[in-house]
Structure formats: structure tokens, C-alpha cells
Write an enzyme that holds these catalytic residues in place. Sequence first.
Site, PDB file in Angstrom:
ATOM      1  N   HIS A 199       0.825  -1.193   0.000  1.00  9.67           N
ATOM      2  CA  HIS A 199       0.000   0.000   0.000  1.00  9.67           C
ATOM      3  C   HIS A 199       0.868   1.256   0.000  1.00  9.67           C
ATOM      4  O   HIS A 199       0.387   2.383  -0.036  1.00  9.67           O
ATOM      5  CB  HIS A 199      -0.880  -0.073   1.261  1.00  9.67           C
ATOM      6  CG  HIS A 199      -1.994   0.884   1.304  1.00  9.67           C
ATOM      7  ND1 HIS A 199      -1.956   2.024   2.056  1.00  9.67           N
ATOM      8  CD2 HIS A 199      -3.179   0.880   0.683  1.00  9.67           C
ATOM      9  CE1 HIS A 199      -3.092   2.676   1.893  1.00  9.67           C
ATOM     10  NE2 HIS A 199      -3.838   2.021   1.076  1.00  9.67           N
ATOM     11  N   LYS A 201       3.374   4.273  -0.900  1.00 11.20           N
ATOM     12  CA  LYS A 201       3.489   5.177  -2.035  1.00 11.20           C
ATOM     13  C   LYS A 201       4.685   6.088  -1.792  1.00 11.20           C
ATOM     14  O   LYS A 201       4.616   7.004  -0.983  1.00 11.20           O
ATOM     15  CB  LYS A 201       2.227   6.039  -2.187  1.00 11.20           C
ATOM     16  CG  LYS A 201       0.913   5.265  -2.051  1.00 11.20           C
ATOM     17  CD  LYS A 201       0.066   5.857  -0.976  1.00 11.20           C
ATOM     18  CE  LYS A 201      -1.150   5.057  -0.561  1.00 11.20           C
ATOM     19  NZ  LYS A 201      -1.531   3.861  -1.207  1.00 11.20           N
ATOM     20  N   ASP A 206      17.361   9.337  -8.185  1.00 11.86           N
ATOM     21  CA  ASP A 206      18.825   9.488  -8.198  1.00 11.86           C
ATOM     22  C   ASP A 206      19.455   9.223  -6.830  1.00 11.86           C
ATOM     23  O   ASP A 206      20.520   9.757  -6.522  1.00 11.86           O
ATOM     24  CB  ASP A 206      19.226  10.915  -8.629  1.00 11.86           C
ATOM     25  CG  ASP A 206      18.926  11.171 -10.099  1.00 11.86           C
ATOM     26  OD1 ASP A 206      18.613  10.194 -10.814  1.00 11.86           O
ATOM     27  OD2 ASP A 206      18.992  12.342 -10.516  1.00 11.86           O
ATOM     28  N   HIS A 413      -7.987  11.845   1.628  1.00  6.73           N
ATOM     29  CA  HIS A 413      -7.212  10.608   1.707  1.00  6.73           C
ATOM     30  C   HIS A 413      -5.932  10.815   2.541  1.00  6.73           C
ATOM     31  O   HIS A 413      -5.048   9.962   2.569  1.00  6.73           O
ATOM     32  CB  HIS A 413      -6.882  10.206   0.253  1.00  6.73           C
ATOM     33  CG  HIS A 413      -6.415   8.819   0.046  1.00  6.73           C
ATOM     34  ND1 HIS A 413      -5.172   8.530  -0.467  1.00  6.73           N
ATOM     35  CD2 HIS A 413      -7.016   7.637   0.253  1.00  6.73           C
ATOM     36  CE1 HIS A 413      -5.038   7.221  -0.571  1.00  6.73           C
ATOM     37  NE2 HIS A 413      -6.135   6.655  -0.140  1.00  6.73           N
ATOM     38  N   LYS A 415      -3.037  11.087   5.383  1.00  6.00           N
ATOM     39  CA  LYS A 415      -2.614  10.137   6.414  1.00  6.00           C
ATOM     40  C   LYS A 415      -1.428  10.736   7.169  1.00  6.00           C
ATOM     41  O   LYS A 415      -0.283  10.365   6.932  1.00  6.00           O
ATOM     42  CB  LYS A 415      -2.210   8.803   5.775  1.00  6.00           C
ATOM     43  CG  LYS A 415      -3.373   8.041   5.148  1.00  6.00           C
ATOM     44  CD  LYS A 415      -2.898   7.258   3.963  1.00  6.00           C
ATOM     45  CE  LYS A 415      -3.970   6.504   3.212  1.00  6.00           C
ATOM     46  NZ  LYS A 415      -5.330   6.884   3.271  1.00  6.00           N
ATOM     47  N   ASP A 420       2.584  18.626  19.220  1.00  4.52           N
ATOM     48  CA  ASP A 420       3.283  19.869  19.535  1.00  4.52           C
ATOM     49  C   ASP A 420       4.775  19.747  19.228  1.00  4.52           C
ATOM     50  O   ASP A 420       5.492  20.739  19.217  1.00  4.52           O
ATOM     51  CB  ASP A 420       3.058  20.265  21.005  1.00  4.52           C
ATOM     52  CG  ASP A 420       3.232  19.087  21.937  1.00  4.52           C
ATOM     53  OD1 ASP A 420       2.412  18.153  21.875  1.00  4.52           O
ATOM     54  OD2 ASP A 420       4.199  19.088  22.715  1.00  4.52           O
TER      55      ASP A 420
END
Length: 489
Positions: A199, A201, A206, A413, A415, A420
Amino acid sequence: MKTGIPYHQLEDESRGQEYNRRTQVYYRGLIALATGASVLLVIMALCNLLIPRPSSSSSSSHPVPDISLRLPNMESCTDPCRIVLVESIPEGLEFNSSTTHPSIFQSWMNLMNEARSSVDIASFYWTLTNKDTHTHEPTANQGEAVLNRLAELSGNLSVRIAVNTPQEKQPRHDLRLLNDSGAHIRTVNMKELTTGVLHTKFWVVDKQHIYIGSANMDWRSLTQVKELGVVVYNCSCLAADLSKIFEAYWFLGESKSIPSPWPERFSTMYNKDTPLQLPLNNTPSNVYLSSSPPSLCAAGRTSDLQSILSVVEDAESFVYIAVMNYLPTMEFSHPKRYWADIDTQLRRVAYEKRIKVRLLISCWNSTQPVMFSFLKSLASVYDPKNNLDIQVRLFVVPATPKQKEIPFARVNHNKYMVTDKIAYIGTSNWSGDYFVNTAGSALVVNQTASQSVESTVQSQLKAVFERDWNSDYSTPLTQHSNLKDFCYV
Ligand SMILES: *[C@@H]1O[C@H](CO)[C@@H](O)[C@H](O)[C@H]1NC(C)=O
Ligand SMILES: *[C@@H]1O[C@H](CO)[C@@H](O)[C@H](O)[C@H]1NC(C)=O
Ligand SMILES: *[C@@H]1O[C@H](CO)[C@@H](O)[C@H](O)[C@H]1NC(C)=O
Ligand SMILES: *[C@@H]1O[C@H](CO)[C@@H](O)[C@H](O)[C@H]1NC(C)=O
Ligand SMILES: *[C@@H]1O[C@H](CO)[C@@H](O)[C@H](O)[C@H]1NC(C)=O
Ligand SMILES: *[C@@H]1O[C@H](CO)[C@@H](O)[C@H](O)[C@H]1NC(C)=O
């Protein structure tokens, strides 16, 4: 994330990280020597007692090693790392706020323009053109531009893509095009390996620049779904560490099982206890990358769950969380399983430490109703008189009739979490599956030691949260909220 390495951690074998292992061996040697020497001294002392001898004691010829010897070289990073929060704001969403960030689309194009030798992408699925919806949606143009540019690069430099093994119904057009253009693609069969999915991403370009965030390789993630990520440019130390996670996926693409333990080359020295020290936008920072599930964490890697729990634990006044899904259960496993590690931690800090907890959760047509029962339970921990302060709001991305025709769009979407002290930017929903069997990862940034006037990632992320929390798109969840009224519209 502690900057120094407390002694007890050096003894903790279970960590087994490269760095600690080196220092452990070093320290163990010292301890063995020291212990050996003192045992020897005690024995000699006893012997001296028992067998009186001339006082030409040999103790001076067995000096106790100097424990204050050089500390192991804390490898720190001097790259001029530049970090940028990036967002996708769905078409039509307008905030009355000066808090804006470059788009994810722009950042992906920038990364490809910077690329000279390699682009590695970890991904869930690919639908960058709207062939999948059989529509002619003009807002697919950004996804198409990304795909075309990547195909172009695939002929000129090393493009590697690790993707969750597509299911029968899932489109393969993009992957075919990239393959035909010269990209190297490996499918990772997480279903067989862990019963989960890949899942994650992220991008590594480089071995110097990285992107990580919520956006899928989906045209909707650029123009129709609200997403948040982060790009770090010119940061080979961090990129090298993210590459280790990529290499693990790459390896699994050709493996029928998960190595245990993972070979040394996948292990890391950087984690919540010994983060990587580097300048981010000229601000001294401690950062690390966490990964899930634990079976994919090589030695030294903090699991995503441990990183979330420790960031929450470390908060002193607030914990703001923006995630699409939040459930104290496994979402996809049968039989049903309760899974409340994060939920318990939030209630604990709200109660024990008087921490202000805010959850900004998404609702849309596909939200399971059970999520709201648990969120209402969490939101009932609210009693200002007794300093109990957990609040939940639901974020709805409105849709015009035309936008409603786009499947799986118009949702927040994001996440991430901001306290603080810390900024945590991840790729996982917050339910059990994502920490138990699904692959995800996160970047954790700690700039608490900074005296810098430049704004920190934490303050920028906090501003994003506050913008969204206070916007017209979010609605407080109360015990009487009727979800039909605003989620299923
Ligand atoms: C952040 O860094 C400070 C020192 O700079 C450290 O005391 C603190 O434990 C760190 N917080 C987390 C959550 O790692
Ligand atoms: C934005 O908010 C300010 C202060 O609340 C208000 O004066 C202004 O009219 C608002 N602008 C828009 C476009 O809503
Ligand atoms: C290599 O890059 C150039 C310029 O970006 C592009 O025009 C060309 O199509 C690429 N070559 C291949 C084989 O894809
Ligand atoms: C990828 O391209 C190679 C040729 O370069 C071809 O042999 C192979 O079948 C392609 N794979 C897929 C999945 O399209
Ligand atoms: C990376 O650093 C170099 C040298 O300071 C600079 O010229 C370049 O613009 C930087 N790249 C990015 C993407 O910020
Ligand atoms: C949600 O579902 C309802 C009923 O099926 C439908 O009328 C509405 O258009 C859908 N909304 C979106 C945003 O897809």
C-alpha cells in the site's frame, strides 16, 4: 527519537541495528573487559585477603579500561536537504486560508525533471489515465502527463516500479506502457506473503530526492482526491535509507517468502531511538523512516505502529490526526478482530497527560458505518471540566453531480499526524490491517531542538490541519450525528 544513545539501548539485543550492533560489540568488549578486570580485581582482593602477599599488587598492570573512550562516531548528514509539504486539493475545494503548498502533481514533475540516473517508485496500483472509468474527464490530464513523462524517462534511465500484484479486474494499461517503454516492473504478491497488500506510495530519485505521502499512482489523486505528502530534495542520506525499504519490496517481487532475518544490507541505523540527524531547510532535525508490517522491517527499522505510538507518547500538549479511515479493528480479516493499540494510546494520553486529541476523519459514500460507532466512542471522551479533550470531526469533499460520476473520488485521503513536537507523514489508513499485514511507510520529523526562525515542518503541518479542521468542509461528530445527513450524499 533521542539524540544520544542511552547505555541501556546499547544492551538491548533485540534492536540489533547495524549501528547499535557495532557499538554494542564495542561496548560489550569494554564491559567484558571491565567486568573481567573487576572480577579479577575482586578475586585478587579476596586472594590478597586469604593469602597475604607482598603488596607489589599487580592491579596497576591490569588497568581498568577507560570507559570514557571515544564515543562511536555519530554519523550525521551534511546534505543541504530541502523539505516541502505537497498537497492535492480536489477541483472545486476552496479554503479561506493562506496555507497553501505546491501540488503533488508539480512535485512529481519536478522530481522527474531532476532525474539523471534513476527513479524508483513503490506503489499500490496504477491508473493514471481515465481509461479505467471509460470517461473523458479533463482533470485526468495531470495523471496522463505524469505517465507520459515517466514513460519517456524509462527509455533513458533506470526506472524501477514495485507494485502490489494487480488483481484480475485491476487495469494494467499503465504498467504495460511503462514496461514497453523500458521500465523495470516487479509485482509484489503481498496477499501470498502476508495476506495484505503493498500500500506504500513513495519515490526515490537518483538516490538523492524522495517523495512520500498518501497519493496513489491514480489520476484522481492529483485532481479529485485530497492528498498530502512531502518531498525532500538533495538528501542522499535519507534517500539511501528509503532505498533500503524499496530494495526490500524489489527483493520480494522475486521471492516466495519473506527473509527472516533480513540480510544485513536491508538493515538501518536510523530509527526512533537513533534518528538520522540532518539539516532540513537549514533547521537541525532528527528524522527516521518507519515501515510496516513488522515482518518487512529489517534490523534497526522502527515499525510504523511503534513510531505512531511513540510520537503520541512524546506529545506534551496536543495530538492532531488526519486520516481517511480510523478503526480500532482489523478491517479486512475474518473472523472479526478487535485491534485497539492506537485507540488505547490516544485514550491513555488524553487521560493521563491531559493531551488534546483531535481526529479529522473522512467520510464518503463508501465509509463503513461501524467506523462511526467507534469514533463516537472516542469522541465521548470529552469533559472539559475534567480536562478530558478528545474531539472528532468528519471531513467531506463536496461533489457536483458531474464529479459524483467519478468512482472512488471526492474524499480526503490524508494520512498524517502532528503533535506539539513531531510531524508524521504516512501512507497507511489507521486500522489494524495496515500495521499487521499491509506494507506502508512513514517519515517522522523531529525539529524540537531547533531554535531556527524558519518555519518547521511541524508548524506547517499544524497549519494544514487547522485549516482543514476549521473549514466549512468539516463537521463535529457528536453522539447525535446522523451520518446519512452528510456522508452519504
Ligand atoms: C525529539 O527530539 C528530542 C531531542 O531533540 C528528543 O528529546 C525527543 O524524544 C524526540 N521525540 C521523539 C518523538 O522522538
Ligand atoms: C475569509 O475569512 C475572513 C475572516 O473570517 C472574511 O473576512 C473573508 O470574507 C473570508 N473570505 C472568503 C472568500 O470567504
Ligand atoms: C529520452 O529523453 C528524451 C528527452 O527527454 C526524449 O525525447 C526521448 O524520447 C527519450 N528516449 C527514449 C528512448 O524514450
Ligand atoms: C515487458 O516487456 C518485455 C520486453 O521488453 C516483454 O518481454 C514482457 O512480456 C513485458 N511484460 C509485460 C508484463 O508486459
Ligand atoms: C540541490 O542542491 C544544488 C546545490 O546546492 C542546487 O543547485 C539544486 O538546485 C538543488 N536541487 C533541488 C531540487 O533543490
Ligand atoms: C452516494 O450514493 C448516493 C446513493 O447511491 C448517490 O445518490 C450519490 O450521488 C453518491 N455520492 C457520491 C459523492 O458518489
